[in-house]
Design a protein around this motif. Structure first.
Motif, PDB file in Angstrom:
ATOM      1  N   TRP A  30       0.823  -1.219   0.000  1.00  0.00           N
ATOM      2  CA  TRP A  30       0.000   0.000   0.000  1.00  0.00           C
ATOM      3  C   TRP A  30       0.851   1.260   0.000  1.00  0.00           C
ATOM      4  CZ3 TRP A  30       1.318   2.748   4.147  1.00  0.00           C
ATOM      5  CH2 TRP A  30       1.842   2.055   5.237  1.00  0.00           C
ATOM      6  N   GLY A  31       2.086   1.182   0.467  1.00  0.00           N
ATOM      7  CA  GLY A  31       2.942   2.368   0.493  1.00  0.00           C
ATOM      8  C   GLY A  31       3.145   2.942  -0.898  1.00  0.00           C
ATOM      9  N   ARG A  32       3.254   2.051  -1.884  1.00  0.00           N
ATOM     10  CA  ARG A  32       3.430   2.528  -3.257  1.00  0.00           C
ATOM     11  C   ARG A  32       2.185   3.264  -3.750  1.00  0.00           C
ATOM     12  NH1 ARG A  32       6.450  -2.594  -6.293  1.00  0.00           N
ATOM     13  NH2 ARG A  32       8.225  -2.678  -4.878  1.00  0.00           N
ATOM     14  N   GLN A  42       9.113  16.262  -3.151  1.00  0.00           N
ATOM     15  CA  GLN A  42       7.899  17.059  -3.336  1.00  0.00           C
ATOM     16  C   GLN A  42       6.651  16.252  -2.994  1.00  0.00           C
ATOM     17  OE1 GLN A  42       7.979  20.425  -4.374  1.00  0.00           O
ATOM     18  NE2 GLN A  42      10.115  20.046  -3.856  1.00  0.00           N
ATOM     19  N   ASN A  43       6.833  14.971  -2.651  1.00  0.00           N
ATOM     20  CA  ASN A  43       5.670  14.137  -2.375  1.00  0.00           C
ATOM     21  C   ASN A  43       4.961  14.609  -1.107  1.00  0.00           C
ATOM     22  OD1 ASN A  43       3.838  11.950  -1.867  1.00  0.00           O
ATOM     23  ND2 ASN A  43       5.121  10.661  -3.161  1.00  0.00           N
ATOM     24  N   LEU A  44       3.622  14.792  -1.221  1.00  0.00           N
ATOM     25  CA  LEU A  44       2.834  15.199  -0.058  1.00  0.00           C
ATOM     26  C   LEU A  44       2.916  14.164   1.048  1.00  0.00           C
ATOM     27  CD1 LEU A  44      -0.613  16.454  -1.344  1.00  0.00           C
ATOM     28  CD2 LEU A  44       1.155  17.760  -0.184  1.00  0.00           C
ATOM     29  N   ALA A  71      12.631   3.569  -4.918  1.00  0.00           N
ATOM     30  CA  ALA A  71      13.608   4.372  -5.637  1.00  0.00           C
ATOM     31  C   ALA A  71      14.045   5.566  -4.817  1.00  0.00           C
ATOM     32  CB  ALA A  71      13.068   4.855  -6.975  1.00  0.00           C
ATOM     33  N   THR A  72      13.932   5.448  -3.523  1.00  0.00           N
ATOM     34  CA  THR A  72      14.335   6.576  -2.706  1.00  0.00           C
ATOM     35  C   THR A  72      15.769   6.955  -3.037  1.00  0.00           C
ATOM     36  OG1 THR A  72      12.907   6.430  -0.805  1.00  0.00           O
ATOM     37  CG2 THR A  72      15.120   7.190  -0.377  1.00  0.00           C
ATOM     38  N   MET A  73      15.969   8.252  -3.172  1.00  0.00           N
ATOM     39  CA  MET A  73      17.285   8.765  -3.461  1.00  0.00           C
ATOM     40  C   MET A  73      17.724   9.582  -2.258  1.00  0.00           C
ATOM     41  SD  MET A  73      19.265  11.352  -4.504  1.00  0.00           S
ATOM     42  CE  MET A  73      17.972  12.565  -4.710  1.00  0.00           C
ATOM     43  N   LEU A  74      18.841   9.215  -1.663  1.00  0.00           N
ATOM     44  CA  LEU A  74      19.407   9.988  -0.567  1.00  0.00           C
ATOM     45  C   LEU A  74      20.803  10.434  -0.967  1.00  0.00           C
ATOM     46  CD1 LEU A  74      18.633   7.773   2.599  1.00  0.00           C
ATOM     47  CD2 LEU A  74      17.256   9.638   1.656  1.00  0.00           C
ATOM     48  N   ASP A 129      11.492   5.504 -12.577  1.00  0.00           N
ATOM     49  CA  ASP A 129      10.152   5.076 -12.966  1.00  0.00           C
ATOM     50  C   ASP A 129       9.114   6.139 -12.725  1.00  0.00           C
ATOM     51  OD1 ASP A 129      10.106   5.157 -10.333  1.00  0.00           O
ATOM     52  OD2 ASP A 129       9.980   3.028 -10.009  1.00  0.00           O
ATOM     53  N   GLY A 130       9.546   7.374 -12.580  1.00  0.00           N
ATOM     54  CA  GLY A 130       8.601   8.471 -12.442  1.00  0.00           C
ATOM     55  C   GLY A 130       7.907   8.519 -11.093  1.00  0.00           C
ATOM     56  N   HIS A 131       8.265   7.609 -10.212  1.00  0.00           N
ATOM     57  CA  HIS A 131       7.625   7.564  -8.902  1.00  0.00           C
ATOM     58  C   HIS A 131       8.431   8.403  -7.919  1.00  0.00           C
ATOM     59  CE1 HIS A 131       4.619   4.988  -6.609  1.00  0.00           C
ATOM     60  NE2 HIS A 131       5.192   5.690  -5.656  1.00  0.00           N
ATOM     61  N   THR A 132       7.877   9.531  -7.478  1.00  0.00           N
ATOM     62  CA  THR A 132       8.562  10.380  -6.509  1.00  0.00           C
ATOM     63  C   THR A 132       8.488   9.727  -5.135  1.00  0.00           C
ATOM     64  OG1 THR A 132       7.681  12.239  -7.746  1.00  0.00           O
ATOM     65  CG2 THR A 132       8.694  12.723  -5.625  1.00  0.00           C
ATOM     66  N   SER A 133       9.613   9.552  -4.513  1.00  0.00           N
ATOM     67  CA  SER A 133       9.644   8.821  -3.253  1.00  0.00           C
ATOM     68  C   SER A 133       9.163   9.661  -2.079  1.00  0.00           C
ATOM     69  CB  SER A 133      11.063   8.347  -3.001  1.00  0.00           C
ATOM     70  OG  SER A 133      11.287   8.142  -1.637  1.00  0.00           O
ATOM     71  N   THR A 134       8.783   8.985  -1.024  1.00  0.00           N
ATOM     72  CA  THR A 134       8.410   9.636   0.238  1.00  0.00           C
ATOM     73  C   THR A 134       9.626  10.155   0.993  1.00  0.00           C
ATOM     74  OG1 THR A 134       8.551   7.423   1.203  1.00  0.00           O
ATOM     75  CG2 THR A 134       6.356   8.233   0.643  1.00  0.00           C
ATOM     76  N   ASN A 135      10.824   9.678   0.651  1.00  0.00           N
ATOM     77  CA  ASN A 135      12.006   9.952   1.471  1.00  0.00           C
ATOM     78  C   ASN A 135      13.118  10.737   0.776  1.00  0.00           C
ATOM     79  OD1 ASN A 135      10.591   7.598   2.670  1.00  0.00           O
ATOM     80  ND2 ASN A 135      12.261   7.668   4.160  1.00  0.00           N
ATOM     81  N   ASP A 136      13.003  10.997  -0.519  1.00  0.00           N
ATOM     82  CA  ASP A 136      14.078  11.669  -1.254  1.00  0.00           C
ATOM     83  C   ASP A 136      14.626  12.900  -0.515  1.00  0.00           C
ATOM     84  OD1 ASP A 136      13.789   9.889  -3.336  1.00  0.00           O
ATOM     85  OD2 ASP A 136      12.625  11.256  -4.597  1.00  0.00           O
TER      86      ASP A 136
END
Lengths: 397, 397
Positions: free
Chosen positions: A312-314, B44-46, B184-187, B219-226
């Motif tokens: 669900w996180g995705r 930028q993910n809410l 795909a989190t980027m740190l 993959d165009g998915h903005t991560s929650t943690n970037d």
């Protein structure tokens, strides 16, 4: 559900070698025995195919008689030659059917950047026009003539009655869920023998498409050729529809478009699941659509579904980057009607049970609930499988 | 290229069992021996993770001393408990290193919706703080502590001189090209011993990120943690940088960020190609970025590249739905420097030659040229392989 040629319509299709397999029809005609209202809704892609430009110039119209269709070559990115080929395709159809060429619309689907093989097209139009019929065989044949990588024909129709006049709306579509090689081009021709004005027909089609064909996503790639045409010839008789009769027509058209639209992702060659993404509790329908589409287009969401992974996180995080503002603390999510995330926090749930439900059911339901308003939207998509990649990794060469 | 701990910085990492494999470090520390300017650029993910909220509140700052990092669990979508765990992680770091807890930033990456195992975190911070060092081994170890599905550490650095003062910028990053399981989190943590103001550091980081880390797409998915953090401690000595010295710092920071950013898609587990998408001839850079990103995110383009298929129609039509207006008749496209589409029409080219070049070269170049203006943008992405789907179809269960 009664799919049939509405009164006054006929069709046919033949194989002339544009598609390689000799069993596959590749040129089709749909013909009305009298002038019909013809309206269209077309791709928003700036790079649009010659037939889209051609039909855009002719519609809306009150005098359409035929639609000529070919599959195998999209006639897109083909420059001046493409435009001329399009006109020639209309001219050949008009000639074969005894019409004016401004009464003929054209649809193409297939590879991009290749010119139409005009000799084959000419032969196909000639043969099709000689075999027009209005029975179910002809309907199936016509639908097959539009197909690219579709595995089944997509034909949906409904009868309805207005003041004792029996009416019908029947549509033919082609998709290619999990995109086939053909840019996921979506074509549909919807026919009705109802008597509607050009203006009402156009508005009804635009309204229906916005919540049906525009709410399916296979890979987020808008095709160069996407077109939905509606032909209304009034052959069933009766006065021009208005008031309640018009409402019934609009409802029936919506239902036929919805059935056709849903059949497209459902027919995924590479796909193993049909996914319905519902988003509730938004300020506006446009915002709900934006969130639903972002979830539906996420490769991470789609691969998780292919793997029956209740990740669900995705899903929640895809909503977060949709470009719509909302309070993430008020977001809840159900997968196959099981609550997995409630008001911004994970819920204890049996991952095995949800995963097994995802694995065993062909249809997956994702329901995301916000708390911003009362608008909602629904989107259909497919999962993303390794088979999809295989199908799409090698097409032109 | 000289990657090393800049003067005054040290780091370490240990394995405490957050990640399963006992050889993989999962808690890391980066420490400055004096107060440093600390600035950040965040997702930028809410729907953002607790550590992102935590760092956003603390930065920009002039008194940062440490960054505590864990991999394996993202501490995202974890509600109130997640916020408290974050504070505790900072408090533990401050305690172990003798700092104020408002001097400690926090980064997490891993699965979403799982609470941090605080006992392990505490142990990891304690052990890391006891093994801090500034040699290359420690640098490698620290970088490994950030990794999830990365196959190699991502460490890039450069020396430069301003008025005979030797300065260094070195950064550590983690990606997961072809997304690993971890969103795909980027740190990234970039360290420098240059003396820059908080304001200049923040502006330089924002400018660099917008053309580097924000121009990669897996993959165009903005991560929650970037998150990208920059710590500048001035330990190399010399006056506060301005004028030409500041320009040199900005240039060096940009180059280090560019090197790190490019290393992320280049390290694709499932990926077989690194794809550079360049778009020229746009009215604005923003429009060029929009088109480049749309091409880079298209599954149809990415699968074609995986299959070494010079299917330029997919690339041109992806540009067409980017939401940027342009005249499609003035569009040209080069694949690996070979012209395949010129001013809106297909060009005769040897498909076998282009395909072979795509198959044999790890790096693929797509160059799309419009004729609307002189702005350009560059984006890096990967191809889309069946292996990607396999890697992402089953993670949490």
């Amino acid at each position: 559900m009664t799919a049939r040629f509405p009164t006054g319509f006929s069709g046919s299709a033949v194989h002339v070698g544009i598609k390689k397999m000799s069993t596959k029809e590749d040129v089709a005609l749909v013909v009305s025995d009298r002038a019909a209202v013809g309206v269209g809704v077309y791709t928003q892609n700036l790079v649009c195919a010659a037939p889209v430009d051609f039909d855009r110039q002719l519609t809306p119209s009150e005098t359409i008689r035929a639609v000529a269709i070919n599959s195998g070559v999209a006639n897109a990115c083909t420059g001046q030659q493409g435009e001329e080929d399009c006109q020639e395709m209309a001219r050949l159809t008009a000639e074969a059917c005894g019409l004016d060429e401004r009464q003929t619309l054209v649809l193409s689907t297939g590879v991009i950047g290749v010119h139409l093989p005009m000799e084959k097209i000419a032969k196909g139009i000639s043969l099709s026009s000689a075999t027009l019929a209005n029975d179910n065989d002809a309907l199936e044949r016509t639908a097959r003539g539009m197909m690219t990588t579709d595995t089944v024909t997509k034909i949906r129709g409904r009868d309805f009655k207005v003041d004792d006049v029996a009416l019908n709306v029947t549509g033919l579509a082609k998709g290619a869920a999990m995109i086939g090689p053909n840019m996921a081009t979506m074509l549909a021709v919807v026919m009705t023998d109802a008597n509607v004005t050009m203006r009402d027909a156009h508005q009804a089609l635009k309204d229906a498409v916005s919540e049906t064909f525009n709410c399916i996503s296979v890979d987020g790639h808008t095709s160069t050729n996407d077109s939905v045409l509606l032909l209304a010839n009034g052959a069933a008789g009766g006065p021009v529809l208005s008031g309640r009769g018009l409402d019934m027509f609009r409802t029936t058209l919506f239902e036929v478009c919805e059935d056709l639209a849903q059949s497209i992702p459902a027919d995924g060659e590479g796909a193993t699941h049909l996914v319905t993404v519902e988003v509730h509790g938004c300020r506006t329908r446009a915002e709900a659509v934006k969130i639903a589409k972002t979830i539906a287009d996420s490769p991470l969401v789609k691969t998780a579904i292919a793997g029956a992974d209740p990740n669900w996180g995705r899903i929640v995080s895809a909503a977060g980057y949709a470009g719509v503002s909302f309070d993430p603390r008020n977001v809840s999510l159900h997968i196959n009607a099981m609550l997995v995330y409630e008001r911004g926090a994970p819920v204890k749930f049996d991952e095995q049970v949800v995963s097994q439900s995802m694995a065993s059911e062909k249809e997956i339901s994702l329901l995301l609930i916000l708390d911003e308003g009362s608008a909602a939207a629904r989107f259909w998509t497919t999962d993303l499988t390794a088979e999809y990649v295989r199908l799409n990794a090698d097409y032109t060469t």
